[in-house]
Motif scaffolding. Sequence first.
Motif, short mmCIF file in Angstrom:
data_model
loop_
_atom_site.label_atom_id
_atom_site.label_comp_id
_atom_site.label_asym_id
_atom_site.label_seq_id
_atom_site.Cartn_x
_atom_site.Cartn_y
_atom_site.Cartn_z
N ILE A 119 23.32 54.20 30.07
CA ILE A 119 22.42 55.35 29.85
C ILE A 119 21.08 54.85 29.29
CG2 ILE A 119 22.14 57.50 28.55
CD1 ILE A 119 25.32 57.52 28.55
N GLU A 120 19.99 55.36 29.87
CA GLU A 120 18.65 54.95 29.42
C GLU A 120 18.30 55.61 28.09
OE1 GLU A 120 15.92 56.58 32.27
OE2 GLU A 120 16.58 55.24 33.88
N PRO A 121 17.87 54.82 27.09
CA PRO A 121 17.40 55.41 25.83
C PRO A 121 15.93 55.84 25.94
CG PRO A 121 18.17 53.12 25.54
CD PRO A 121 17.98 53.35 27.01
N HIS A 122 15.65 57.10 25.57
CA HIS A 122 14.28 57.61 25.50
C HIS A 122 14.02 58.03 24.06
CE1 HIS A 122 13.41 57.87 29.92
NE2 HIS A 122 14.72 57.72 29.94
N VAL A 123 13.07 57.38 23.44
CA VAL A 123 12.85 57.57 22.00
C VAL A 123 11.64 58.45 21.71
CG1 VAL A 123 12.00 56.31 19.96
CG2 VAL A 123 14.01 55.46 21.20
N THR A 124 11.83 59.38 20.78
CA THR A 124 10.70 60.13 20.21
C THR A 124 10.48 59.56 18.81
OG1 THR A 124 11.43 62.10 21.39
CG2 THR A 124 9.83 62.42 19.63
N LEU A 125 9.26 59.16 18.53
CA LEU A 125 8.99 58.50 17.25
C LEU A 125 8.80 59.49 16.11
CD1 LEU A 125 6.81 55.76 18.87
CD2 LEU A 125 8.82 55.29 17.43
N TYR A 126 8.39 60.71 16.43
CA TYR A 126 8.23 61.72 15.38
C TYR A 126 8.69 63.08 15.87
CZ TYR A 126 6.25 64.46 11.57
OH TYR A 126 6.10 65.30 10.50
N HIS A 127 9.84 63.50 15.35
CA HIS A 127 10.33 64.85 15.64
C HIS A 127 10.50 65.57 14.29
CE1 HIS A 127 12.57 67.34 18.88
NE2 HIS A 127 12.44 68.12 17.82
N TRP A 128 9.39 65.58 13.52
CA TRP A 128 9.16 66.49 12.39
C TRP A 128 9.64 66.04 11.02
CZ3 TRP A 128 10.67 71.80 15.03
CH2 TRP A 128 9.96 71.91 16.24
N ASP A 129 10.43 64.96 10.93
CA ASP A 129 10.91 64.57 9.60
C ASP A 129 9.99 63.55 8.92
OD1 ASP A 129 11.85 62.98 11.70
OD2 ASP A 129 13.94 62.97 11.04
N LEU A 130 8.84 64.05 8.46
CA LEU A 130 7.88 63.22 7.72
C LEU A 130 8.46 62.86 6.36
CD1 LEU A 130 4.81 62.24 7.80
CD2 LEU A 130 4.35 64.21 6.34
#
Length: 442
Positions: A119-130
């Motif tokens: 399965i290909e990993p697709h990363v989001t670097l910021y999804h709101w948890d500052l």
Amino acid sequence: IQKISAEGMPQFPKGFVWGTATSSFQIEGAAFEDGRSPSIWDTFCATDGKIIDGTNGDVACDHYHLWEQDLDLIKSLGVQAYRFSIAWPRIIPTGKGEVNQKGLDFYERIVDGLIERGIEPHVTLYHWDLPQCLQDIGGWENRDVAYYFADYCAVVADRLGSRVKSYATFNEPWCVSILSNELGHHAPGKFDRKAALAVAHHLHLAHGLALQRLRAMNLTSQLGIVLNLTPAYPATESEADKAEAWLADGKGNRWFLDPILKGSYPQDVWDHYSEDVRPTVLPGDLELASQPIDFMGINYYTRSFVSTEDKKLPENTEYTDMGWEVYPSGLSDLLIRLNGDYNLPDLYITENGAAYPDVVAEDGHVHDEGRVNYLREHFKAAHQTIEAGVPLKGYFVWSLMDNFEWAFGYSKRFGVVYVDYESQKRILKDSALWYQDFLKQQ
Ligand code: PNW
């Protein structure tokens, strides 16, 4: 059986990427483990009256511990790709400076575990948890935080590298800025338009700075950003309603599209905002923001229906448990219009899905017919856009499993997999079985 058959669906092009998505704060739990520091969402949850059911992300779906079985679950759906996000407070608990290796270790296990399963990993670097410590110095209102973000992104990419198929800098800048700082619904819960527009500008800058850093690393990963777009429709044919809808489109969509794809703010909205709320734009900011991207992710859930008069509502329509109108042609209208107005990179639908008040039936199954119908109609709308020439390359269903739905806590269920929060047992809903069947026929 009839209900879960995906017969008669259109065939998407070879290589079209099907996936499912989650985000760190919504599923991980383990809020105090392995060196994670508090994020602004931990603070927000601890503030009375902010979360409808008074819950928090301390345990959530306990994915931090159950990740292996969750990866097996993803595999069992038959998807090629999984989109998830990385929690900055696990990687750099102090916001800037020292790196927490245990945080990186966790995400490396996820990435390698996905790849092992094909399965290909697709990363989001910021999804709101500052990290909360960065909010303590002003959060995204503080321009310096854009530079700390770029440093954090480089740390992540340095460890995970090109094993990750795509890196998105931000998830939904509109939510991070307007929904959180002008409308007060999300952390940090401000009601201040000037602050919100400063945040939006610093997100554009941070996106550009991070992109520049990641480009310099010569990864083979695709680099981009994810926007939530809500097409605005005038409630009547009146000129006033049309103008109002165009303005809503400008504030919600073009304010975020144009800096990235055109290197400018939309003039009509800029003129609409008074001088005392406009952001400070320094020379070079918009050049940074508009560097070429490899892809743009679009999160689509519903449309907005705009009128200058008292609340007009569309007729003969269905609403999900969020009170959001089910409007599949909004997706095709939106993508086709974007393809006309912009020079687009590859597009992905990075989120689409619906909340329904799911329950486990006597037979042990979850019969979420509404969601099956929602997905079916939106898949068809997506297929139409490909035929119309839109460079749409993939589709991620939101969400893999029920999870912490922000201000709604655990009261809204978006998963194709049901989560029993007492036992942490996962049950594939009928929509998951339908998705499996659909994927088999692709
Ligand atoms: C997105 N709005 O959030 C997020 O990316 C997800 O984390 C979330 O679970 C999903 O959509 C469902 O809500 C949004 O008020 C939250 O317009 C609120 C809005 C839009 C998107």
